[in-house]
Design a protein around this motif. Sequence first.
Motif, short mmCIF file in Angstrom:
data_model
loop_
_atom_site.label_atom_id
_atom_site.label_comp_id
_atom_site.label_asym_id
_atom_site.label_seq_id
_atom_site.Cartn_x
_atom_site.Cartn_y
_atom_site.Cartn_z
N VAL A 125 31.40 18.07 -62.17
CA VAL A 125 31.39 19.51 -62.31
C VAL A 125 30.00 20.04 -62.68
N GLN A 126 29.31 19.35 -63.60
CA GLN A 126 27.98 19.85 -64.02
C GLN A 126 27.05 19.95 -62.82
N GLU A 127 27.08 18.92 -61.98
CA GLU A 127 26.19 18.89 -60.82
C GLU A 127 26.58 20.00 -59.83
N ALA A 128 27.86 20.18 -59.63
CA ALA A 128 28.32 21.23 -58.71
C ALA A 128 27.92 22.60 -59.24
N LEU A 129 28.11 22.79 -60.54
CA LEU A 129 27.80 24.09 -61.15
C LEU A 129 26.31 24.42 -61.02
N ALA A 130 25.47 23.42 -61.27
CA ALA A 130 24.02 23.65 -61.16
C ALA A 130 23.65 24.05 -59.73
N HIS A 185 37.46 13.34 -60.92
CA HIS A 185 38.27 13.50 -62.12
C HIS A 185 37.70 14.61 -63.01
N LEU A 186 38.60 15.42 -63.53
CA LEU A 186 38.18 16.58 -64.32
C LEU A 186 38.50 16.37 -65.79
N GLN A 187 37.45 16.45 -66.63
CA GLN A 187 37.68 16.41 -68.07
C GLN A 187 38.05 17.81 -68.53
N THR A 188 38.88 17.88 -69.56
CA THR A 188 39.41 19.20 -69.95
C THR A 188 38.30 20.17 -70.38
N ASN A 189 37.21 19.64 -70.91
CA ASN A 189 36.14 20.57 -71.33
C ASN A 189 35.37 21.18 -70.16
N LYS A 190 35.66 20.73 -68.94
CA LYS A 190 34.99 21.28 -67.74
C LYS A 190 35.89 22.25 -66.97
N ILE A 191 37.12 22.39 -67.42
CA ILE A 191 38.08 23.22 -66.69
C ILE A 191 37.61 24.66 -66.55
N TYR A 196 34.71 25.86 -66.18
CA TYR A 196 33.72 26.07 -65.11
C TYR A 196 34.38 26.03 -63.74
N VAL A 197 35.24 25.05 -63.57
CA VAL A 197 35.92 24.91 -62.27
C VAL A 197 36.69 26.19 -61.94
N ALA A 198 37.35 26.75 -62.96
CA ALA A 198 38.14 27.97 -62.75
C ALA A 198 37.25 29.12 -62.28
N ARG A 199 36.00 29.07 -62.65
CA ARG A 199 35.09 30.17 -62.34
C ARG A 199 34.53 30.10 -60.92
N PHE A 200 34.16 28.91 -60.48
CA PHE A 200 33.39 28.89 -59.22
C PHE A 200 33.96 28.02 -58.10
N ALA A 201 34.88 27.11 -58.41
CA ALA A 201 35.32 26.19 -57.35
C ALA A 201 36.34 26.86 -56.43
N ASP A 202 36.37 26.40 -55.20
CA ASP A 202 37.35 26.89 -54.22
C ASP A 202 38.48 25.90 -53.99
N GLU A 203 38.21 24.66 -54.38
CA GLU A 203 39.20 23.60 -54.13
C GLU A 203 39.00 22.51 -55.17
N PHE A 204 40.11 21.92 -55.58
CA PHE A 204 40.06 20.79 -56.51
C PHE A 204 40.97 19.70 -55.95
N GLN A 205 40.37 18.56 -55.64
CA GLN A 205 41.12 17.53 -54.92
C GLN A 205 41.63 16.41 -55.79
N ALA A 206 41.39 16.47 -57.08
CA ALA A 206 41.69 15.29 -57.91
C ALA A 206 42.63 15.61 -59.06
N LEU A 207 43.61 16.47 -58.80
CA LEU A 207 44.57 16.82 -59.85
C LEU A 207 45.50 15.63 -60.11
#
Length: 256
Positions: A71-76, A93-99, A101-112
Amino acid sequence: MLNKPPYRKANTIEELAENLATIQARIALACERVGRDKQSVRLLPVTKTVDEERLRMAYQLGCTTMGENKVQEALAKYEAMQDLAIKWSIIGHLQTNKIKYVARFADEFQALDSLKVAEQLNERLRQHNRTLDVLIQVNTSGEESKYGLVPQEVATFIEKLAPFKQLNVKGLMTLALFSADQQKVRDCFILLRQLRDSLRDNLPEGMSLEELSMGMSGDFEIAIEEGATIVRIGQAIFGARNIPDWHYWPENNTHL
Ligand SMILES: *Cc1c(COP(=O)(O)O)cnc(C)c1O
């Protein structure tokens, strides 16, 4: 013509175009072998470790969705390329402390693969008035070191996702066994497809399992033969990565 291991690095836009054309041709051939329409397979370029300059070239060549593991790399990258209409797909894999950010900018999440993540992600998305396409990650290789639900857990998991209205469930995702034994790799893809087939007539309203995200640089043709609708390809497009994959994946995956 074939960009196969060791993957040649694409430094110029011409080299990148050549690699992309090669991959598209290999996708088309794999589709042809099993009587599929090549349009039924989406190529998701995986851009982890690839620098901004080359991502801008890829965008010019039509890569408008990019897959990132961290997520950090994607966000940057998202922040650095606000001037382009890139869609970001988080495939790791998504750690809960990154959720948040994902909610803000991602269009798709493939690893739920966790209800806790689903619940928190849903809540954050609601706050942003956004929805997110999601794929459920399944561990088809039986390796302890891989993320994802065991196949037997997926049916119950899907039922429990029903209240999370900001999540658009679209399909399943897997990483195959890393093995030189092609049949063992194929078996992982078959397992994912059969699991999907067994679940798809009984889904909560609004959910779909039409997408099967499976296949990477080393095994995407087998995945397509077994029904992949999304192939996640990095090295065969951009070139070999210097950073070993255990940086991106759970420990013990030292095979690459
Ligand atoms: C890195 C990665 C890929 C792409 O792997 P390549 O070998 O570069 O094609 C696909 N899926 C996931 C989850 C990844 O982390």
